[in-house]
Design a protein around this motif. Structure first.
Motif: not given
Ligand SMILES: [Cu+2]
Length: 175
Positions: A66, A69, A86, A88, A92, A94, A101, A103-104, A106, A127
């Protein structure tokens, strides 16, 4: 092209890259002992980021990977928790296969060979290195890290798809 002109062109390109866009980034992947086990390159595409990863000396089998952050892997002995959750920004749920979902941060799973090596190409349309296109910004103020977990991600359950402990980590750094 003569040398002064070439240097001037290089200087202009450097200036343009520094002030506008980040096209490439890299990460050196370390284990819980702080030893380097592999590298990843991240390249900005028109609609997302392409990640190319190679590593050796990993436990065989499926492993979650993953984008976390915070761009730190300094706490290897504590299990890389300082990289936080994450990436995110939209809050969102996961999971690439979760209806609420993804999340960014993932990504699809890695599959490590029996000899401990892995080479993978992963693509995320969620991303951007520099946040273009309204996509989640990887290289924001506190950066981001690529984190590999001990187990596979089931891409649905919270908080991290049953992926287990964090065993490898690489700080993502813009070129
Ligand atoms: Cu993770």
């Amino acid at each position: 092209m003569n040398l002064p002109r070439l240097l001037a062109t290089c200087a202009l390109l450097t200036l343009a890259t520094a002030s506008h866009a980040t096209e490439r980034a890299g990460a050196s992947i370390i284990d819980r002992q702080g030893q380097t086990v592999g590298t990843a390159t991240l390249v900005e595409g028109p609609q997302g980021v392409m990640i190319h990863l190679t590593a050796k000396g990993l436990p065989p089998g499926p492993k979650a990977i993953h984008i976390h952050s915070v761009g730190t892997c300094d706490d290897a002995d504590k299990g890389f928790v300082a990289s936080k959750g994450h990436l995110n920004p939209d809050g969102r749920k996961h999971g690439l296969m979760n209806p609420e979902g993804p999340d960014a941060g993932d990504l699809p799973n890695l599959f490590v060979h029996a000899d401990g090596s892995v080479e993978a190409e992963l693509y995320t349309p969620l991303t951007s290195l520099d946040g273009r296109g309204g996509r989640a910004k990887i290289l924001d103020e506190d950066g981001a890290a690529l984190v590999i977990h001990e187990n596979r991600d089931d891409h649905a359950t919270q908080p991290i798809g049953g992926a287990g402990a964090r065993v490898f980590c690489g700080v993502i750094k813009g070129d």
